[in-house]
Design a protein around this motif. Structure first.
Motif, PDB file in Angstrom:
ATOM      1  N   ALA A  61     -13.108 -71.439 109.828  1.00 18.55           N
ATOM      2  CA  ALA A  61     -14.126 -72.483 109.015  1.00 18.55           C
ATOM      3  C   ALA A  61     -15.173 -71.459 108.491  1.00 18.55           C
ATOM      4  CB  ALA A  61     -14.669 -73.294 110.183  1.00 18.55           C
ATOM      5  N   PHE A  62     -14.789 -70.204 108.289  1.00 22.08           N
ATOM      6  CA  PHE A  62     -15.708 -69.308 107.745  1.00 22.08           C
ATOM      7  C   PHE A  62     -15.210 -68.426 106.432  1.00 22.08           C
ATOM      8  CE2 PHE A  62     -17.017 -70.067 112.071  1.00 22.08           C
ATOM      9  CZ  PHE A  62     -18.371 -70.072 112.056  1.00 22.08           C
ATOM     10  N   LEU A  63     -16.077 -68.341 105.695  1.00 22.09           N
ATOM     11  CA  LEU A  63     -15.791 -67.457 104.346  1.00 22.09           C
ATOM     12  C   LEU A  63     -16.395 -66.159 104.576  1.00 22.09           C
ATOM     13  CD1 LEU A  63     -16.602 -70.800 103.339  1.00 22.09           C
ATOM     14  CD2 LEU A  63     -15.922 -69.858 101.260  1.00 22.09           C
ATOM     15  N   SER A  64     -15.396 -65.119 103.995  1.00 26.03           N
ATOM     16  CA  SER A  64     -15.827 -63.850 104.235  1.00 26.03           C
ATOM     17  C   SER A  64     -14.726 -62.939 103.523  1.00 26.03           C
ATOM     18  CB  SER A  64     -15.963 -63.375 105.760  1.00 26.03           C
ATOM     19  OG  SER A  64     -16.162 -62.149 105.824  1.00 26.03           O
ATOM     20  N   GLY A  65     -15.411 -61.741 102.842  1.00 26.42           N
ATOM     21  CA  GLY A  65     -14.331 -60.919 102.328  1.00 26.42           C
ATOM     22  C   GLY A  65     -13.357 -60.387 103.050  1.00 26.42           C
ATOM     23  N   THR A 191     -23.933 -62.413  96.211  1.00 30.41           N
ATOM     24  CA  THR A 191     -24.328 -63.489  96.833  1.00 30.41           C
ATOM     25  C   THR A 191     -24.657 -64.578  96.019  1.00 30.41           C
ATOM     26  OG1 THR A 191     -26.877 -62.699  96.462  1.00 30.41           O
ATOM     27  CG2 THR A 191     -25.694 -62.138  98.526  1.00 30.41           C
ATOM     28  N   ARG A 192     -24.546 -66.069  96.600  1.00 32.76           N
ATOM     29  CA  ARG A 192     -24.711 -67.022  95.735  1.00 32.76           C
ATOM     30  C   ARG A 192     -24.755 -68.272  96.666  1.00 32.76           C
ATOM     31  NH1 ARG A 192     -20.841 -68.299  91.937  1.00 32.76           N
ATOM     32  NH2 ARG A 192     -20.763 -70.682  92.341  1.00 32.76           N
ATOM     33  N   PRO A 193     -25.569 -69.341  96.050  1.00 34.16           N
ATOM     34  CA  PRO A 193     -26.060 -70.451  96.910  1.00 34.16           C
ATOM     35  C   PRO A 193     -24.827 -71.313  97.321  1.00 34.16           C
ATOM     36  CG  PRO A 193     -27.121 -70.647  94.714  1.00 34.16           C
ATOM     37  CD  PRO A 193     -26.165 -69.568  94.450  1.00 34.16           C
ATOM     38  N   ALA A 194     -24.822 -71.621  98.677  1.00 36.23           N
ATOM     39  CA  ALA A 194     -23.516 -72.515  98.989  1.00 36.23           C
ATOM     40  C   ALA A 194     -24.161 -73.510  99.723  1.00 36.23           C
ATOM     41  CB  ALA A 194     -22.633 -71.621  99.990  1.00 36.23           C
ATOM     42  N   LEU A 195     -23.069 -74.467 100.063  1.00 38.10           N
ATOM     43  CA  LEU A 195     -23.400 -75.653 100.727  1.00 38.10           C
ATOM     44  C   LEU A 195     -24.600 -76.420  99.929  1.00 38.10           C
ATOM     45  CD1 LEU A 195     -23.226 -74.996 104.679  1.00 38.10           C
ATOM     46  CD2 LEU A 195     -21.606 -75.885 103.040  1.00 38.10           C
ATOM     47  N   TYR A 334     -30.600 -71.863  95.171  1.00 34.64           N
ATOM     48  CA  TYR A 334     -31.137 -71.381  96.369  1.00 34.64           C
ATOM     49  C   TYR A 334     -32.401 -72.792  96.869  1.00 34.64           C
ATOM     50  CZ  TYR A 334     -28.602 -67.139  96.302  1.00 34.64           C
ATOM     51  OH  TYR A 334     -27.615 -66.083  96.292  1.00 34.64           O
ATOM     52  N   ARG A 335     -32.764 -73.246  95.909  1.00 31.30           N
ATOM     53  CA  ARG A 335     -33.817 -73.922  96.134  1.00 31.30           C
ATOM     54  C   ARG A 335     -33.498 -75.039  97.432  1.00 31.30           C
ATOM     55  NH1 ARG A 335     -35.506 -79.300  94.273  1.00 31.30           N
ATOM     56  NH2 ARG A 335     -33.507 -79.013  93.085  1.00 31.30           N
ATOM     57  N   THR A 336     -32.153 -75.603  97.311  1.00 28.86           N
ATOM     58  CA  THR A 336     -31.802 -76.586  98.201  1.00 28.86           C
ATOM     59  C   THR A 336     -30.805 -76.083  98.903  1.00 28.86           C
ATOM     60  OG1 THR A 336     -30.185 -77.934  96.585  1.00 28.86           O
ATOM     61  CG2 THR A 336     -32.626 -78.570  96.870  1.00 28.86           C
ATOM     62  N   ALA A 337     -29.912 -74.849  98.590  1.00 27.72           N
ATOM     63  CA  ALA A 337     -28.795 -74.479  99.233  1.00 27.72           C
ATOM     64  C   ALA A 337     -29.113 -74.379 100.891  1.00 27.72           C
ATOM     65  CB  ALA A 337     -28.333 -73.186  98.897  1.00 27.72           C
ATOM     66  N   GLU A 338     -28.060 -74.823 101.612  1.00 26.62           N
ATOM     67  CA  GLU A 338     -28.236 -74.625 103.063  1.00 26.62           C
ATOM     68  C   GLU A 338     -27.890 -73.054 103.693  1.00 26.62           C
ATOM     69  OE1 GLU A 338     -26.580 -77.189 106.155  1.00 26.62           O
ATOM     70  OE2 GLU A 338     -27.437 -78.858 105.151  1.00 26.62           O
ATOM     71  N   VAL A 339     -27.124 -72.720 102.657  1.00 24.54           N
ATOM     72  CA  VAL A 339     -26.718 -71.050 103.178  1.00 24.54           C
ATOM     73  C   VAL A 339     -26.464 -70.167 101.999  1.00 24.54           C
ATOM     74  CG1 VAL A 339     -25.766 -71.485 105.445  1.00 24.54           C
ATOM     75  CG2 VAL A 339     -24.414 -71.837 103.417  1.00 24.54           C
ATOM     76  N   THR A 340     -26.463 -69.009 102.362  1.00 24.47           N
ATOM     77  CA  THR A 340     -26.063 -68.007 100.944  1.00 24.47           C
ATOM     78  C   THR A 340     -24.746 -67.478 101.274  1.00 24.47           C
ATOM     79  OG1 THR A 340     -28.600 -67.072 100.903  1.00 24.47           O
ATOM     80  CG2 THR A 340     -26.801 -65.870  99.970  1.00 24.47           C
ATOM     81  N   LEU A 341     -23.843 -67.765 100.412  1.00 24.58           N
ATOM     82  CA  LEU A 341     -22.597 -67.082 100.280  1.00 24.58           C
ATOM     83  C   LEU A 341     -22.653 -65.573 100.184  1.00 24.58           C
ATOM     84  CD1 LEU A 341     -19.507 -68.289 100.687  1.00 24.58           C
ATOM     85  CD2 LEU A 341     -19.489 -68.182  98.365  1.00 24.58           C
ATOM     86  N   GLY A 342     -21.662 -64.883 100.709  1.00 21.68           N
ATOM     87  CA  GLY A 342     -21.741 -63.277 100.530  1.00 21.68           C
ATOM     88  C   GLY A 342     -22.776 -62.733 101.418  1.00 21.68           C
ATOM     89  N   GLY A 343     -23.086 -61.399 101.100  1.00 26.68           N
ATOM     90  CA  GLY A 343     -24.191 -60.769 101.651  1.00 26.68           C
ATOM     91  C   GLY A 343     -23.745 -59.389 102.199  1.00 26.68           C
TER      92      GLY A 343
END
Ligand code: FDA
Length: 394
Positions: A61-65, A191-195, A334-343
């Protein structure tokens, strides 16, 4: 420098991961945060009830490189460990849907629990504290802090980056962890906005549908999620779309199946035998919300009765409604994204301790890492597991 400003561990960020880490790190621990209250995202999460974990919090259930990176921490501090902690603090909770666990009363129960745990461990918390320069020398990490107008320098053997991602800048998200990670030679993936809700241009014609919700399967980038879909003034939202947004990329389409289960053609065909005289818009309104049914009838030029539809026409219609391809113009960002993808790239970290392989004493945890969970309590579980892994290793 005064003795009081030397700590064993300095944790930057009093969010979910930072507080969890502070509760488990031994020695003299200081947690600093520029916010005026700790755990602000916990407070607003889950509509104020905090979806604090998920019963099915598996690595899938997790996205990651590196999809293997999260396995160790998730296996050693599981959702059941966190549930046990919640129970020990007498916090009532319930499962809402799909294994998502929420507080019965308020998300503040979780913040109180973490603060109690942290205080029991003897950790200090400084709020309204700005983080300035960070350097590394023979005596450990040196961090300049501005605490309510006072400039201070803290030295610590161990430094934990726990300032989260970039989502919701209004709530204090800054991306500081990425800058510091890069300063210490760690790579940061894109990084990009996710959820995040997806936006569409006027031509999509979604405005009149704003407020309509319906169960659907929404797919993007090879992943599909069957949950609620919500039409908004600016596009599409709802859990199914938020989930798919983590897999969507600019320029790519998403696919919406408005009748998940795969039996739409058979249903329509069977209905033709009994309800042939019904207008197509009426037939669709038995299966979908009325406003959406009327809109779809218009989009597909369905002015006839069900009896007038041949097998081939019904098959085409079922195909169109179950594989509705749509091209988002963008996301709400990012204004409303619940999380940040990448990092922070996990390749530079030890998966058991969250410690930088090339910088002993530097740890990074929580959302700041290139580990992003699905919607439904997974991201908090990552914060708890990674915070625990670093805390117990320190
Ligand atoms: P988090 O963002 O929690 O903490 C970082 C801390 O660092 C903050 O206190 C911030 O003030 C501080 N900070 C940042 N920059 C700083 C700087 N420059 N100087 C000093 N301090 C700084 N997840 C889930 O599992 N279930 C849910 O129900 C929800 N619901 C939800 C709702 C909403 C509206 C949002 C935005 C997000 C969620 N999430 C969620 C996601 C979840 O909130 C998120 O994944 C975790 O809070 C991440 O925990 P961290 O501790 O890594 O970061």
């Amino acid at each position: 420098m005064s003795d009081g400003l030397t700590y064993d561990t300095l944790i930057l960020g009093a969010g979910a991961a930072g507080l969890m880490c502070a509760a488990h790190a031994g020695g003299r621990v200081l947690v600093v945060d520029h916010a005026k209250a700790p755990g602000e995202k916990i407070r607003i999460s889950g509509g104020g009830r905090c979806n604090f974990t998920n019963m099915y919090a598996d690595p899938e259930a997790f996205l990651s490189g590196n999809p293997h990176f999260c396995k160790s921490a998730l296996k050693r501090y599981t959702q059941w460990d966190f549930i046990d902690l919640v129970q020990r603090h007498g916090i009532p909770w319930h499962e809402k849907t799909l294994g998502q666990l929420f507080c019965d009363r308020s998300a503040k129960d979780i913040i109180r629990m973490l603060l109690d745990e942290m205080e029991a461990a003897g950790a200090e918390l400084w709020l309204r504290t700005e983080i300035g320069e960070v350097s590394h020398g023979p005596d450990g990490f040196r961090v300049t802090l501005d605490r309510e107008g006072r400039r201070l320098e803290v030295t610590a053997r161990t430094l934990v980056l726990a300032t989260g991602g970039k989502s919701i800048p209004k709530m204090g998200a800054t991306g500081l962890a990425y800058r510091l990670a890069e300063q210490f030679g760690l790579k940061v993936t894109e990084t990009r906005p996710a959820l995040v809700p997806l936006t569409f241009g006027e031509e999509a014609g979604f405005k009149p549908l704003a407020g309509v919700a319906t169960p659907a399967r929404v797919s993007a980038g090879g992943a599909g999620f069957e949950e609620a879909l919500l039409f908004t003034h600016r596009g599409l939202s709802g859990p199914a779309v938020l989930q798919a947004s983590s897999y969507w990329r600019e320029g790519q389409p998403i696919t919406v199946d408005l009748a998940p289960g795969g039996a739409l053609f058979d249903t329509l065909k069977a209905r033709r035998a009994t309800d042939g005289r019904k207008a197509m818009a009426t037939v669709l309104a038995d299966l979908l919300p009325a406003r959406l049914a009327a809109d779809l009838a218009k989009r597909h030029g369905l002015t006839c009765n069900l009896a007038d539809m041949s097998d081939a026409a019904l098959r085409d219609l079922a195909g169109a409604l179950t594989a509705w391809e749509l091209k988002p113009a963008g996301s709400e960002g990012y204004r409303t994204a619940e999380v940040t993808l990448g990092g922070i790239d996990t390749a530079g970290l030890d998966s058991r301790t969250m410690e930088a392989k090339a910088v002993p004493g530097l740890h990074a945890i929580g959302e700041a890492l290139d580990v992003t969970g699905w919607l439904g309590g997974y991201n908090f579980q990552w914060a708890w597991s990674s915070g625990w892994a670093a805390g117990t290793a320190i």
